[in-house]
Motif scaffolding. Structure first.
Motif, PDB file in Angstrom:
ATOM      1  N   GLN A   1      50.691 -58.391  -2.968  1.00 24.51           N
ATOM      2  CA  GLN A   1      51.723 -59.355  -3.354  1.00 24.51           C
ATOM      3  C   GLN A   1      51.414 -59.838  -4.755  1.00 24.51           C
ATOM      4  O   GLN A   1      50.254 -60.138  -5.073  1.00 24.51           O
ATOM      5  CB  GLN A   1      51.765 -60.533  -2.394  1.00 24.51           C
ATOM      6  N   GLY A   2      52.443 -59.894  -5.599  1.00 25.40           N
ATOM      7  CA  GLY A   2      52.196 -60.238  -6.986  1.00 25.40           C
ATOM      8  C   GLY A   2      53.251 -61.142  -7.582  1.00 25.40           C
ATOM      9  O   GLY A   2      54.175 -61.602  -6.901  1.00 25.40           O
ATOM     10  N   ILE A   3      53.090 -61.367  -8.873  1.00 23.19           N
ATOM     11  CA  ILE A   3      54.044 -62.168  -9.638  1.00 23.19           C
ATOM     12  C   ILE A   3      54.089 -61.630 -11.062  1.00 23.19           C
ATOM     13  O   ILE A   3      53.065 -61.194 -11.606  1.00 23.19           O
ATOM     14  CB  ILE A   3      53.651 -63.662  -9.621  1.00 23.19           C
ATOM     15  N   GLY A   4      55.273 -61.615 -11.652  1.00 28.48           N
ATOM     16  CA  GLY A   4      55.406 -61.094 -13.009  1.00 28.48           C
ATOM     17  C   GLY A   4      56.803 -61.300 -13.550  1.00 28.48           C
ATOM     18  O   GLY A   4      57.576 -62.110 -13.041  1.00 28.48           O
ATOM     19  N   LEU A   5      57.123 -60.531 -14.585  1.00 27.13           N
ATOM     20  CA  LEU A   5      58.411 -60.638 -15.259  1.00 27.13           C
ATOM     21  C   LEU A   5      59.012 -59.269 -15.493  1.00 27.13           C
ATOM     22  O   LEU A   5      58.292 -58.275 -15.659  1.00 27.13           O
ATOM     23  CB  LEU A   5      58.252 -61.349 -16.615  1.00 27.13           C
TER      24      LEU A   5
ATOM     25  N   THR B   1      63.323 -59.059  -7.308  1.00 23.43           N
ATOM     26  CA  THR B   1      63.745 -59.700  -8.552  1.00 23.43           C
ATOM     27  C   THR B   1      64.499 -61.000  -8.270  1.00 23.43           C
ATOM     28  O   THR B   1      65.305 -61.079  -7.340  1.00 23.43           O
ATOM     29  CB  THR B   1      64.666 -58.775  -9.363  1.00 23.43           C
ATOM     30  N   ALA B   2      64.241 -62.006  -9.076  1.00 24.94           N
ATOM     31  CA  ALA B   2      64.923 -63.303  -8.926  1.00 24.94           C
ATOM     32  C   ALA B   2      66.122 -63.362  -9.868  1.00 24.94           C
ATOM     33  O   ALA B   2      66.268 -64.302 -10.658  1.00 24.94           O
ATOM     34  CB  ALA B   2      63.956 -64.438  -9.205  1.00 24.94           C
TER      35      ALA B   2
ATOM     36  N   ASP C   1      70.094 -58.993  -6.824  1.00 21.89           N
ATOM     37  CA  ASP C   1      69.837 -57.564  -6.957  1.00 21.89           C
ATOM     38  C   ASP C   1      68.354 -57.287  -6.719  1.00 21.89           C
ATOM     39  O   ASP C   1      67.505 -58.155  -6.930  1.00 21.89           O
ATOM     40  CB  ASP C   1      70.218 -57.077  -8.365  1.00 21.89           C
ATOM     41  N   ASN C   2      68.049 -56.056  -6.307  1.00 16.96           N
ATOM     42  CA  ASN C   2      66.660 -55.714  -6.068  1.00 16.96           C
ATOM     43  C   ASN C   2      66.386 -54.275  -6.464  1.00 16.96           C
ATOM     44  O   ASN C   2      67.315 -53.478  -6.637  1.00 16.96           O
ATOM     45  CB  ASN C   2      66.279 -55.928  -4.605  1.00 16.96           C
TER      46      ASN C   2
ATOM     47  N   ALA D   1      63.802 -61.661 -15.875  1.00 19.23           N
ATOM     48  CA  ALA D   1      63.811 -62.122 -14.491  1.00 19.23           C
ATOM     49  C   ALA D   1      62.389 -62.249 -13.959  1.00 19.23           C
ATOM     50  O   ALA D   1      61.504 -61.472 -14.323  1.00 19.23           O
ATOM     51  CB  ALA D   1      64.600 -61.151 -13.616  1.00 19.23           C
ATOM     52  N   LEU D   2      62.179 -63.231 -13.098  1.00 20.71           N
ATOM     53  CA  LEU D   2      60.923 -63.384 -12.383  1.00 20.71           C
ATOM     54  C   LEU D   2      60.828 -62.312 -11.306  1.00 20.71           C
ATOM     55  O   LEU D   2      61.826 -61.969 -10.662  1.00 20.71           O
ATOM     56  CB  LEU D   2      60.858 -64.774 -11.745  1.00 20.71           C
ATOM     57  N   LEU D   3      59.614 -61.790 -11.095  1.00 24.75           N
ATOM     58  CA  LEU D   3      59.364 -60.806 -10.047  1.00 24.75           C
ATOM     59  C   LEU D   3      58.324 -61.346  -9.072  1.00 24.75           C
ATOM     60  O   LEU D   3      57.369 -62.014  -9.476  1.00 24.75           O
ATOM     61  CB  LEU D   3      58.819 -59.497 -10.629  1.00 24.75           C
ATOM     62  N   LEU D   4      58.496 -61.016  -7.795  1.00 21.44           N
ATOM     63  CA  LEU D   4      57.488 -61.278  -6.769  1.00 21.44           C
ATOM     64  C   LEU D   4      57.278 -59.976  -5.990  1.00 21.44           C
ATOM     65  O   LEU D   4      57.669 -59.855  -4.822  1.00 21.44           O
ATOM     66  CB  LEU D   4      57.932 -62.414  -5.842  1.00 21.44           C
TER      67      LEU D   4
END
Length: 217
Positions: free
Chosen positions: A122-126, A184-185, A202-203, A156-159
């Motif tokens: 699990q991550g976080i990014g752009l 994607t957020a 959207d994803n 967009a923020l990513l998780l």
């Protein structure tokens, strides 16, 4: 909640870098597909490049810094839009979107053998993206394709959520396969949000195959 999650990932990243001298550079390719208003299934697959720097992979918990460069596309010749004919709005029925996604991901080795491991991440990014029409013209400035109060961004923020496996050879080289949902957020990868009929954002779904190259520093 997101701030606490980000701090947790940053602390784990610092710990991974400080405690491990053997790391893996992952170099390979990915195929990705989009789901949204111009494609309700992950059906149109396109190619891209994938790389990451992985730390402490033989520990139960380990981290990685990841980069994806790719393209997604979608088209619907018979879309259902929420458009008043008198409004003059003309939503696009096709888009092509080049993107760059960078993120940090924390992994948990569900199975950790001498050579083989299976992991969740699990991550976080752009993500930086640019949706274009059939003529290759950016849709961001074509305001008549969206509702009057909408402005499309390009970041967009990513998780990202990942399930994957990797095999390490005796010389410490290896092979890896990952299945990643970028989460994607944003609802503007296809330039359509309020005028569309699909609920939710959207994803992007990605399959990643790569060579693991050991590095020491």
């Amino acid at each position: 909640m997101r701030i606490a999650f980000l701090l947790f990932l940053l602390v784990s990243f610092k710990s991974a870098v400080a405690q491990d001298s053997l790391k893996w550079l992952s170099v390979g390719f990915n195929t990705q597909a989009y789901k949204g208003d111009l494609g309700d299934k992950y059906s149109k697959w396109t190619g891209g490049l994938y790389t990451s720097l992985q730390f402490k992979t033989q520990k139960k918990w380990h981290g990685s810094v990841n980069l994806i460069i790719g393209n997604i596309a979608g088209q619907d010749l018979n879309p259902v839009f929420n458009v008043d004919p008198a409004s003059g709005r003309q939503p696009n029925t096709y888009f092509s979107n080049s993107f760059v996604a960078a993120y940090y991901q924390l992994h948990w080795n569900v199975y950790l053998g001498n050579r083989l491991r299976v992991f969740l991440g699990q991550g976080i990014g752009l993500m930086r993206y640019n949706a274009k029409d059939e003529q290759g013209i950016s849709l961001a400035n074509q305001t008549n394709t969206r509702a009057t109060n909408e402005s499309a961004g390009n970041i967009a923020l990513l998780l990202p959520t990942t399930i994957g496996t990797a095999y390490r050879f005796k010389n410490n080289f290896g092979l890896s396969y990952k299945f990643t949902l970028l989460n994607t957020a944003t609802d503007y990868l296809d330039n359509i949000s309020q005028l569309g009929s699909v609920t939710g954002g959207d994803n992007v779904l990605a399959h990643q195959v790569s060579l693991l190259v050991p590095i020491y520093f």
